[in-house]
Design a protein around this motif. Structure first.
Motif, PDB file in Angstrom:
ATOM      1  N   ILE B 154       0.835  -1.206   0.000  1.00 11.77           N
ATOM      2  CA  ILE B 154       0.000   0.000   0.000  1.00 11.77           C
ATOM      3  C   ILE B 154       0.872   1.258   0.000  1.00 11.77           C
ATOM      4  O   ILE B 154       0.859   2.031  -0.949  1.00 11.77           O
ATOM      5  CB  ILE B 154      -0.980  -0.020   1.205  1.00 11.77           C
ATOM      6  N   LEU B 155       1.650   1.443   1.060  1.00 12.70           N
ATOM      7  CA  LEU B 155       2.435   2.684   1.155  1.00 12.70           C
ATOM      8  C   LEU B 155       3.666   2.663   0.243  1.00 12.70           C
ATOM      9  O   LEU B 155       4.358   3.670   0.114  1.00 12.70           O
ATOM     10  CB  LEU B 155       2.815   2.953   2.617  1.00 12.70           C
ATOM     11  N   ALA B 156       3.909   1.540  -0.411  1.00 19.37           N
ATOM     12  CA  ALA B 156       4.903   1.513  -1.476  1.00 19.37           C
ATOM     13  C   ALA B 156       4.330   2.113  -2.761  1.00 19.37           C
ATOM     14  O   ALA B 156       5.077   2.528  -3.653  1.00 19.37           O
ATOM     15  CB  ALA B 156       5.368   0.079  -1.728  1.00 19.37           C
ATOM     16  N   GLU B 157       3.016   2.157  -2.845  1.00 20.64           N
ATOM     17  CA  GLU B 157       2.342   2.613  -4.071  1.00 20.64           C
ATOM     18  C   GLU B 157       1.734   3.995  -3.939  1.00 20.64           C
ATOM     19  O   GLU B 157       1.452   4.656  -4.935  1.00 20.64           O
ATOM     20  CB  GLU B 157       1.212   1.631  -4.443  1.00 20.64           C
ATOM     21  N   GLN B 158       1.450   4.404  -2.726  1.00 14.43           N
ATOM     22  CA  GLN B 158       0.798   5.696  -2.526  1.00 14.43           C
ATOM     23  C   GLN B 158       1.382   6.344  -1.276  1.00 14.43           C
ATOM     24  O   GLN B 158       1.838   5.654  -0.363  1.00 14.43           O
ATOM     25  CB  GLN B 158      -0.733   5.531  -2.403  1.00 14.43           C
ATOM     26  N   LYS B 159       1.336   7.676  -1.231  1.00 14.37           N
ATOM     27  CA  LYS B 159       2.013   8.399  -0.151  1.00 14.37           C
ATOM     28  C   LYS B 159       1.206   8.387   1.142  1.00 14.37           C
ATOM     29  O   LYS B 159       1.768   8.378   2.238  1.00 14.37           O
ATOM     30  CB  LYS B 159       2.276   9.840  -0.608  1.00 14.37           C
ATOM     31  N   TYR B 160      -0.101   8.406   1.007  1.00 12.19           N
ATOM     32  CA  TYR B 160      -0.951   8.490   2.200  1.00 12.19           C
ATOM     33  C   TYR B 160      -1.897   7.289   2.276  1.00 12.19           C
ATOM     34  O   TYR B 160      -2.006   6.506   1.343  1.00 12.19           O
ATOM     35  CB  TYR B 160      -1.741   9.806   2.189  1.00 12.19           C
ATOM     36  N   MET B 161      -2.616   7.215   3.361  1.00  6.68           N
ATOM     37  CA  MET B 161      -3.446   6.044   3.615  1.00  6.68           C
ATOM     38  C   MET B 161      -4.693   5.974   2.729  1.00  6.68           C
ATOM     39  O   MET B 161      -5.321   4.926   2.657  1.00  6.68           O
ATOM     40  CB  MET B 161      -3.851   6.004   5.085  1.00  6.68           C
TER      41      MET B 161
END
Lengths: 215, 215
Positions: B154-161
């Motif tokens: 998840i956080l490897a693909e997007q900066k925030y939750m």
């Protein structure tokens, strides 16, 4: 392009989506029925779509979505003019606030207890693991206290779980409520008059015919 | 009429609301700081507003709301033109679906584990009850597996939750993430590079000045 739903009717979360589709009268979708006991949800192809390795997953053209409640909201909005209206007008601030309150109540006060209870009573024995009787007792006791609140303070004041109109929040409760009966805890529902009246008032429509495809 | 917030900064759910108000730059509210250890949240006046007997509760004129995430959504929408934009345009179907997915991920994969962990490690000793070490071990183990998914998928693909923009979903995580450090489990965050980067990238604004009134 037709919708594609990946899951299994044995999963209470997949059932929420199937019930939402049924309320909308939608049968034009492809259902990929996968075997959780064989761990098919952990296959790389599914993990790429749902990294936590659970179901359901919805695919709609280039949109891939997981988390059952999000999928139900998506379907309720996409098909807002079809079948049962399942979400109120969330552009109204007060309506939105209350709807979100009732949606959170379901996760915090029901799912948070009924889901681990289902895990202990149903799934652990299926996996050959011993049940934790102390935990079961604690979960049942706490859930009973919560259902007292539903009975005396919530469903005494409103007909449905998110107000006086049937909505996806009612659908969110249904699969695990049904499991309470299967687990031998049905009297937690039927002993509470307002919870019982809510449960008996709402029969979801039968799941629609769908093209089931084993994965 | 100014907002009235009933809760306590010791409650992670109240903190979510305080952080939302801070991000919006709102300080014109009355804060009723109640003592959970004395059970003030179970007094009849508060039970009439929140029948499950927990905090927070928001009052805004004739609107009374509970459930922290619902209150945060309400505030984010009411003050959408003030301070940080905390919710994307939910009138867009795809945006809404993904936002709701990420909101549900927080409850299902983080809160569902970190909250009972906080209960066992922090609150049970405060209440003089013995900790269940086996349950703590199981919760930590499962939470670590979930945080691996956040880190690698998840956080490897997007900066925030909830995507590449800061939102209330990030706020939803913050209080219990902070409690992980207090409980001695901070390495669950700092040992995972993408979770650590997310945690360190986001410093909420300082809580605003408010008129605190003991109940």
């Amino acid at each position: 392009m037709a919708l594609k739903l990946i899951g299994t009717p044995k999963s209470s979360c997949t059932l929420k989506v199937l019930l939402t589709l049924a309320e909308k009268g939608i049968s034009d979708y492809r259902f990929i029925d996968i075997d959780l006991m064989k761990g098919e949800q952990k296959l790389p192809g599914y993990l790429a779509k749902q990294p936590f390795g659970v179901v359901p997953i919805l695919e709609d053209g280039d949109i891939s979505l997981y988390e059952s409640r999000a999928i139900c909201r998506y379907l309720a909005k996409k098909y807002e003019n079809l079948g049962t209206a399942l979400i109120p007008d969330l552009s109204d601030l007060k309506t939105m606030g209350h709807f979100e309150q009732w949606a959170s109540v379901e996760m915090a006060n029901f799912d948070a207890l009924a889901r681990p209870l289902q895990w202990e009573v149903i799934f652990k024995p299926l996996a050959g693991e011993p049940k934790n009787e102390q935990l079961i007792h604690s979960l049942v006791d706490t859930l009973a206290q919560k259902l007292d609140v539903y009975d005396k303070a919530i469903l005494a004041e409103q007909k449905y779980m998110a107000g006086n109109t049937f909505s996806i929040v009612d659908i969110f409760y249904m699969p695990l409520m049904s499991y309470l009966f299967r687990m031998g805890f049905g009297d937690m529902i039927t002993d509470r008059p307002n919870v019982k009246a809510w449960w008996e008032s709402e029969k979801p429509t039968a799941p629609p015919q769908q093209q089931s495809t084993s994965a």
